[in-house]
Design an enzyme around this catalytic site. Sequence first.
Site, PDB file in Angstrom:
ATOM      1  N   ASN A 122      15.589 -11.725 -18.142  1.00  0.00           N
ATOM      2  CA  ASN A 122      15.444 -13.184 -18.248  1.00  0.00           C
ATOM      3  C   ASN A 122      14.123 -13.483 -18.956  1.00  0.00           C
ATOM      4  O   ASN A 122      13.286 -12.598 -19.109  1.00  0.00           O
ATOM      5  CB  ASN A 122      15.534 -13.850 -16.877  1.00  0.00           C
ATOM      6  CG  ASN A 122      14.528 -13.281 -15.896  1.00  0.00           C
ATOM      7  OD1 ASN A 122      13.316 -13.301 -16.139  1.00  0.00           O
ATOM      8  ND2 ASN A 122      15.006 -12.735 -14.784  1.00  0.00           N
ATOM      9  N   ASP A 141      19.508  -5.547 -14.800  1.00  0.00           N
ATOM     10  CA  ASP A 141      18.051  -5.631 -14.657  1.00  0.00           C
ATOM     11  C   ASP A 141      17.586  -5.021 -13.322  1.00  0.00           C
ATOM     12  O   ASP A 141      16.648  -4.209 -13.286  1.00  0.00           O
ATOM     13  CB  ASP A 141      17.645  -7.108 -14.753  1.00  0.00           C
ATOM     14  CG  ASP A 141      16.144  -7.303 -14.785  1.00  0.00           C
ATOM     15  OD1 ASP A 141      15.640  -7.780 -15.803  1.00  0.00           O
ATOM     16  OD2 ASP A 141      15.475  -6.988 -13.786  1.00  0.00           O
ATOM     17  N   SER A 174      24.191 -10.791 -21.643  1.00  0.00           N
ATOM     18  CA  SER A 174      24.618 -12.176 -21.334  1.00  0.00           C
ATOM     19  C   SER A 174      25.994 -12.307 -20.677  1.00  0.00           C
ATOM     20  O   SER A 174      26.405 -13.422 -20.369  1.00  0.00           O
ATOM     21  CB  SER A 174      24.597 -13.085 -22.587  1.00  0.00           C
ATOM     22  OG  SER A 174      23.284 -13.446 -22.929  1.00  0.00           O
ATOM     23  N   GLY A 225      27.133 -11.183 -17.748  1.00  0.00           N
ATOM     24  CA  GLY A 225      27.196 -11.178 -16.287  1.00  0.00           C
ATOM     25  C   GLY A 225      26.803 -12.544 -15.759  1.00  0.00           C
ATOM     26  O   GLY A 225      27.542 -13.529 -15.923  1.00  0.00           O
ATOM     27  N   ALA A 226      25.629 -12.614 -15.157  1.00  0.00           N
ATOM     28  CA  ALA A 226      25.138 -13.868 -14.582  1.00  0.00           C
ATOM     29  C   ALA A 226      25.069 -14.982 -15.629  1.00  0.00           C
ATOM     30  O   ALA A 226      25.197 -16.160 -15.287  1.00  0.00           O
ATOM     31  CB  ALA A 226      23.753 -13.640 -13.975  1.00  0.00           C
ATOM     32  N   TYR A 227      24.894 -14.616 -16.914  1.00  0.00           N
ATOM     33  CA  TYR A 227      24.757 -15.629 -17.973  1.00  0.00           C
ATOM     34  C   TYR A 227      26.110 -16.089 -18.532  1.00  0.00           C
ATOM     35  O   TYR A 227      26.164 -16.938 -19.413  1.00  0.00           O
ATOM     36  CB  TYR A 227      23.839 -15.138 -19.085  1.00  0.00           C
ATOM     37  CG  TYR A 227      22.355 -15.188 -18.747  1.00  0.00           C
ATOM     38  CD1 TYR A 227      21.913 -15.613 -17.493  1.00  0.00           C
ATOM     39  CD2 TYR A 227      21.389 -14.818 -19.668  1.00  0.00           C
ATOM     40  CE1 TYR A 227      20.558 -15.658 -17.178  1.00  0.00           C
ATOM     41  CE2 TYR A 227      20.030 -14.869 -19.370  1.00  0.00           C
ATOM     42  CZ  TYR A 227      19.622 -15.285 -18.131  1.00  0.00           C
ATOM     43  OH  TYR A 227      18.277 -15.337 -17.833  1.00  0.00           O
TER      44      TYR A 227
HETATM   45  P1  ADP Z   1      23.061 -11.339 -17.961  1.00  0.00           P
HETATM   46  O1  ADP Z   1      22.162 -12.135 -17.059  1.00  0.00           O
HETATM   47  O2  ADP Z   1      22.473 -11.127 -19.342  1.00  0.00           O
HETATM   48  O3  ADP Z   1      24.442 -11.871 -17.983  1.00  0.00           O
HETATM   49  P2  ADP Z   1      23.835  -9.156 -16.118  1.00  0.00           P
HETATM   50  O4  ADP Z   1      23.009  -7.998 -15.714  1.00  0.00           O
HETATM   51  O5  ADP Z   1      24.228 -10.138 -15.072  1.00  0.00           O
HETATM   52  O6  ADP Z   1      23.034  -9.844 -17.338  1.00  0.00           O
HETATM   53  O7  ADP Z   1      25.156  -8.617 -16.811  1.00  0.00           O
HETATM   54  C1  ADP Z   1      25.233  -8.075 -18.105  1.00  0.00           C
HETATM   55  C2  ADP Z   1      26.349  -7.045 -18.159  1.00  0.00           C
HETATM   56  O8  ADP Z   1      25.856  -5.806 -17.633  1.00  0.00           O
HETATM   57  C3  ADP Z   1      27.577  -7.390 -17.325  1.00  0.00           C
HETATM   58  O9  ADP Z   1      28.728  -7.142 -18.141  1.00  0.00           O
HETATM   59  C4  ADP Z   1      27.506  -6.431 -16.152  1.00  0.00           C
HETATM   60  O10 ADP Z   1      28.795  -6.066 -15.690  1.00  0.00           O
HETATM   61  C5  ADP Z   1      26.826  -5.245 -16.777  1.00  0.00           C
HETATM   62  N1  ADP Z   1      26.130  -4.301 -15.881  1.00  0.00           N
HETATM   63  C6  ADP Z   1      25.665  -4.478 -14.613  1.00  0.00           C
HETATM   64  N2  ADP Z   1      25.085  -3.353 -14.157  1.00  0.00           N
HETATM   65  C7  ADP Z   1      25.173  -2.427 -15.158  1.00  0.00           C
HETATM   66  C8  ADP Z   1      24.778  -1.055 -15.309  1.00  0.00           C
HETATM   67  N3  ADP Z   1      24.137  -0.400 -14.329  1.00  0.00           N
HETATM   68  N4  ADP Z   1      25.049  -0.424 -16.486  1.00  0.00           N
HETATM   69  C9  ADP Z   1      25.689  -1.074 -17.489  1.00  0.00           C
HETATM   70  N5  ADP Z   1      26.078  -2.361 -17.422  1.00  0.00           N
HETATM   71  C10 ADP Z   1      25.830  -3.030 -16.271  1.00  0.00           C
END
Ligand code: ADP
Length: 178
Positions: A30, A40, A125, A127-129
């Site tokens: 972020n 993250d 972006s 996941g949470a975004y």
């Molecule tokens: P953002 O806030 O940018 O959306 P997120 O971490 O919530 O970031 O999600 C980004 C992507 O990373 C999602 O598709 C999620 O499923 C994926 N993700 C979560 N954990 C891991 C991991 N350990 N390795 C690879 N991808 C991951």
Amino acid sequence: MRVQIGNQTVELHQGDITLEGVDAIVNAANSRLAGGGGVDGAIHRRGGPAVMAETDAKYPDGCPTGSAVISIGGNLPARYVIHAVGPVWSGGGRGEAELLAGAYRRSLELAVEHDCRAIAFPALSTGAYRYPMDRAARVALSTAIDFLKKNRKPELVRFVLFDAGAYGAFAAALEELT
Ligand code: ADP
């Protein structure tokens, strides 16, 4: 899945990016670089406190959306973590695609500046975004392919997709683009 762009390679893997032994892995950070959940959280857990200590010291003002900064990898197998800030999805009319492309492009530039031969990205972006996966896949892959055509570096760009749905979306987009 793997595609050659000139002498360089774009590759898709399904798995956990924190296990990747490439030169640099990319974090979906972020703009405050404050740490969070998702990828993250996983990167900071495995990397240990040295990663956050370095980003706090070097980038006290954080990182703007659409850009990226680089730190050490701490206890991770990767030498560097590139902290990229993608946009929050809000319908597509707020420059999200250009901001997402910028986060990928700046990450690739940082990798080249630090002599990284191989870099691994998560689906920034998505996941949470809440960026729609199929659209995010097209932006991610077209930005990486354009960059490789222009710069001929790095040697390997790997996308590490966390689940089968993400992998399928990236595979479909990569087929469409190449
Ligand atoms: P953002 O806030 O940018 O959306 P997120 O971490 O919530 O970031 O999600 C980004 C992507 O990373 C999602 O598709 C999620 O499923 C994926 N993700 C979560 N954990 C891991 C991991 N350990 N390795 C690879 N991808 C991951």
